[in-house]
Write an enzyme that holds these catalytic residues in place. Structure first.
Site, mmCIF file in Angstrom:
data_model
loop_
_atom_site.group_PDB
_atom_site.id
_atom_site.type_symbol
_atom_site.label_atom_id
_atom_site.label_comp_id
_atom_site.label_asym_id
_atom_site.label_seq_id
_atom_site.Cartn_x
_atom_site.Cartn_y
_atom_site.Cartn_z
ATOM 1 N N ARG A 6 -12.941 1.916 5.243
ATOM 2 C CA ARG A 6 -12.088 3.104 5.432
ATOM 3 C C ARG A 6 -12.937 4.297 5.878
ATOM 4 N NH1 ARG A 6 -9.633 -0.138 2.005
ATOM 5 N NH2 ARG A 6 -7.426 0.050 1.510
ATOM 6 N N SER A 20 0.948 -7.449 2.918
ATOM 7 C CA SER A 20 -0.436 -6.974 2.747
ATOM 8 C C SER A 20 -0.439 -5.456 2.812
ATOM 9 C CB SER A 20 -1.328 -7.533 3.852
ATOM 10 O OG SER A 20 -2.570 -6.876 3.838
ATOM 11 N N ASP A 73 -7.976 -9.567 -5.846
ATOM 12 C CA ASP A 73 -9.295 -10.139 -5.554
ATOM 13 C C ASP A 73 -10.033 -10.621 -6.795
ATOM 14 O OD1 ASP A 73 -8.628 -9.463 -3.001
ATOM 15 O OD2 ASP A 73 -10.225 -7.990 -2.707
ATOM 16 N N LYS A 126 -5.155 -15.122 2.265
ATOM 17 C CA LYS A 126 -6.481 -14.492 2.283
ATOM 18 C C LYS A 126 -7.491 -15.407 2.998
ATOM 19 C CE LYS A 126 -5.395 -11.251 -1.311
ATOM 20 N NZ LYS A 126 -5.187 -10.061 -0.477
HETATM 21 O O1 LIG Z 1 -7.301 -2.586 1.718
HETATM 22 C C1 LIG Z 1 -8.241 -3.257 1.292
HETATM 23 O O2 LIG Z 1 -9.433 -2.872 1.349
HETATM 24 C C2 LIG Z 1 -7.939 -4.562 0.674
HETATM 25 C C3 LIG Z 1 -6.658 -4.875 0.268
HETATM 26 C C4 LIG Z 1 -6.301 -6.144 -0.396
HETATM 27 O O3 LIG Z 1 -5.555 -6.933 0.510
HETATM 28 P P1 LIG Z 1 -3.942 -7.094 0.478
HETATM 29 O O4 LIG Z 1 -3.330 -5.771 0.550
HETATM 30 O O5 LIG Z 1 -3.683 -7.934 1.690
HETATM 31 O O6 LIG Z 1 -3.616 -7.795 -0.807
HETATM 32 C C5 LIG Z 1 -7.547 -6.907 -0.854
HETATM 33 O O7 LIG Z 1 -7.214 -8.235 -1.172
HETATM 34 C C6 LIG Z 1 -8.636 -6.899 0.179
HETATM 35 O O8 LIG Z 1 -9.798 -7.574 -0.268
HETATM 36 C C7 LIG Z 1 -9.069 -5.496 0.512
HETATM 37 C C1 LIG Z 2 -9.070 -10.626 0.668
HETATM 38 C C2 LIG Z 2 -10.299 -10.203 0.906
HETATM 39 O O1 LIG Z 2 -10.733 -9.672 2.057
HETATM 40 P P1 LIG Z 2 -10.026 -9.335 3.450
HETATM 41 O O2 LIG Z 2 -8.553 -9.455 3.297
HETATM 42 O O3 LIG Z 2 -10.464 -7.929 3.740
HETATM 43 O O4 LIG Z 2 -10.582 -10.309 4.443
HETATM 44 C C3 LIG Z 2 -11.326 -10.261 -0.174
HETATM 45 O O5 LIG Z 2 -12.416 -9.715 0.020
HETATM 46 O O6 LIG Z 2 -11.085 -10.855 -1.243
#
Ligand SMILES: O=C(O)C1=C[C@@H](OP(=O)(O)O)[C@@H](O)[C@H](O)C1
Ligand SMILES: C=C(OP(=O)(O)O)C(=O)O
Length: 409
Positions: free
Chosen positions: A28, A145, A292, A319
Site C-alpha cells: 500500500r 476479496s 491468513d 488464495k
Molecule cells: O489487502 C491485503 O493486503 C490482503 C488482504 C487479504 O486478502 P482477501 O481480502 O482476499 O481475503 C489477505 O488474505 C492478503 O494476504 C493480504
Molecule cells: C493471501 C495472501 O496473499 P495474496 O492474496 O496477497 O497473494 C497471503 O499472503 O496469505
C-alpha cells in the site's frame, strides 16, 4: 529444495527475532509513494511480493509480471488503469491466472478504465491502457476479496473527484480495508467508512510524510505457534510491533492466550511468553477478519492435540492455493481427521502423529511456514521449502536461530 526439520534440543526457547515490514502495509505504501513521491517509507518488507510491487511500479509499458503476489496484481491493476500514458500487460504465475479479478476489472471499467482480458475472461493477464478516470462512484461485491476494495481506495485520492464506493454483500477481511483507509488518513487524505459506503476525498499534493511500516503480524503467527508448542518458560521477543496495529492479524495476541501464550508490548517489541499448558480440548474461531492465520492455528491445534472448528474461511479457496483442500491433505498425512466445507475446517483432537511425512506446499508460503513449528512434535520434511520467500525470505534461518535443526535432503 526439500528440508528436513528437527526440533530444538532445548524446548524452552529464549531468543529475539527481527521481522521485516508487513507486506500488506508495504505494498500500500509503495503505491501511495508512486502517486505522491514526497512520501518516504521505513521498514519495507523484504518479501518477493514487495519486490515485484516495486518493480511493477517502475514500469510504464510492456509486460509486468507480479508472480504470486495477490496485492500487487490487484493494486497495480487499479494503478495502471488510472495512469494516463502507461500501457502494460499485467500478468502473474499460473496460479495468479486462476485467481479471480473480474469484480475489480468491472468496477474500474464502470469508472471509465480500458482493461481487456488477454486469455480467460475474469482472470489475469490483463491488457491495461491507462486513462484519466473521471467518474467517482461505483458499487462492487465485497464478499470475495477485500483487495479489490483496497485497490480502488488507494488510487482514489488521485482521481479528480475522489471516490465513493458502495459495498454489496457481507464485507470480508475488513481490517485490510481499514488499514488502507488508515494509511490514506496518515498522509492527510480524508476518508469515511459508514455501513456499506466508503468515501475518499481527492488530494493533489500531500505534505512530506514518512510511513513507518510495522513488522508483519502474519509472519509473527509462526512464532506464536512455536511458543504454544514449547515448554512453559519459553520467551520469544519479536520486533518491531505496536500495540495499536493496523494489521488485523494482531488478533493473534488474543487468540494465543487460549494456547497459554501471553503477549507483552514494550519499546516496539512483543514478548511471547508460554505461561501455562492449554486447558481446552476444542477451540472455535471465526477468521473472516484474519484469513491468513487459519493455517497457523490449524497446525498449532494439531501439534497440541486439540480439536478446532475454524469458520469464516470462504476466501481460502482462491488464495495462493485452495488452502482448505491443501490443509485437509497435509494435516491428514500426520494422521489427522479433518472435515472441510466451502468456508470452514474442523479438526478432531489426536495425540499421536505419523512421523517422516513430507509436507507439500502448493506454491503457498503459508503451507510451508504454518507446518514449520510442528517439528517440535514430529520430525518431518517440507517440499519446495523456498516458497516462504513470497512473504518471509528469512523464515528458515530464523527457525535455525531458535535452535531448530534444518537440513536439506
Ligand atoms: O489487502 C491485503 O493486503 C490482503 C488482504 C487479504 O486478502 P482477501 O481480502 O482476499 O481475503 C489477505 O488474505 C492478503 O494476504 C493480504
Ligand atoms: C493471501 C495472501 O496473499 P495474496 O492474496 O496477497 O497473494 C497471503 O499472503 O496469505
Amino acid at each position: 529444495m526439500r528440508l528436513q526439520l528437527f526440533a530444538p534440543h532445548n524446548k524452552k526457547i529464549q531468543k529475539t527475532i527481527a521481522i521485516t515490514g508487513s507486506k500488506s502495509e508495504t505494498n500500500r505504501s509503495l503505491l501511495l509513494q508512486a502517486l505522491f513521491p514526497n512520501i518516504k517509507i521505513e521498514n519495507l518488507s523484504n518479501s518477493d511480493d514487495g519486490e515485484v510491487m516495486q518493480r511493477g511500479l517502475a514500469k510504464s509499458s510492456g509486460e509486468v509480471d507480479i508472480h504470486h503476489a495477490g496485492t500487487a496484481m490487484r493494486f497495480l491493476t487499479a494503478y495502471f488503469a488510472s495512469q494516463e500514458g502507461k500501457q502494460v500487460v499485467l500478468t502473474g504465475s499460473k496460479r495468479m491466472q486462476e485467481r479471480p479479478i473480474k469484480v475489480l476489472v468491472e468496477a474500474l471499467q464502470s469508472l471509465g478504465a480500458d482493461i481487456q482480458y488477454e486469455k480467460e475472461g475474469g482472470y489475469p493477464p490483463l491488457k491495461i491502457i491507462g486513462k484519466k478516470l473521471k467518474k467517482s462512484q461505483v458499487s462492487l461485491p465485497a464478499n470475495i476479496s477485500s483487495q479489490y476494495i483496497s485497490a480502488l481506495l488507494l488510487i482514489a485520492p488521485s482521481l479528480e473527484n475522489g471516490l465513493e464506493l458502495e459495498l454489496i454483500g457481507k464485507i470480508t477481511s475488513v481490517p485490510y480495508i481499514k488499514m488502507t483507509l488508515a494509511l490514506l488518513e496518515q498522509i492527510g487524505v480524508q476518508t469515511s467508512f459508514e455501513g456499506n459506503k466508503i468515501k475518499v476525498a481527492p488530494k493533489q499534493k500531500v505534505e512530506d510524510n514518512t510511513l513507518v511500516v510495522e513488522s508483519d503480524w502474519s509472519s509473527a503467527s509462526y512464532f506464536y505457534s512455536i511458543a504454544a508448542m514449547c515448554e512453559a518458560g519459553t520467551e520469544i521477543q519479536l520486533s518491531s510491533y505496536k500495540q495499536s496495529s493496523l494489521q488485523g492479524d494482531s488478533v493473534l495476541a488474543e487468540i494465543y492466550k487460549d494456547f497459554g501464550v501471553e503477549t507483552t508490548f514494550s519499546n516496539n517489541t512483543i514478548l511471547l511468553k508460554k505461561t501455562t499448558e492449554i486447558k481446552s480440548e476444542h477451540l472455535e474461531y471465526d477468521l473472516s477478519n484474519a484469513p491468513d492465520i487459519a493455517q497457523t492455528i490449524a497446525v498449532t491445534c494439531l501439534g497440541l492435540g486439540v480439536g478446532c472448528h475454524l469458520t469464516g474461511l470462504h476466501t481460502l479457496p482462491i488464495k495462493e492455493t485452495d488452502r482448505l483442500a491443501a490443509l485437509q491433505i497435509e494435516l491428514g498425512k500426520f494422521g489427522a481427521t479433518v472435515d472441510i466445507d466451502s468456508e470452514s475446517l474442523t479438526l478432531q483432537p489426536q495425540s499421536n502423529f505419523n512421523i517422516g511425512v513430507a509436507v507439500d506446499t502448493y506454491n503457498d508460503h503459508r503451507m510451508a511456514m504454518a507446518f514449520g513449528p510442528l517439528a517440535l512434535k514430529a520430525d518431518f520434511m517440507v517440499n519446495d521449502a523456498e516458497v516462504v520467500s513470497k512473504s518471509y525470505p528469512d523464515f528458515w534461518n530464523d527457525l535455525k536461530t531458535l535452535g531448530f535443526d534444518i537440513v536439506e535432503s
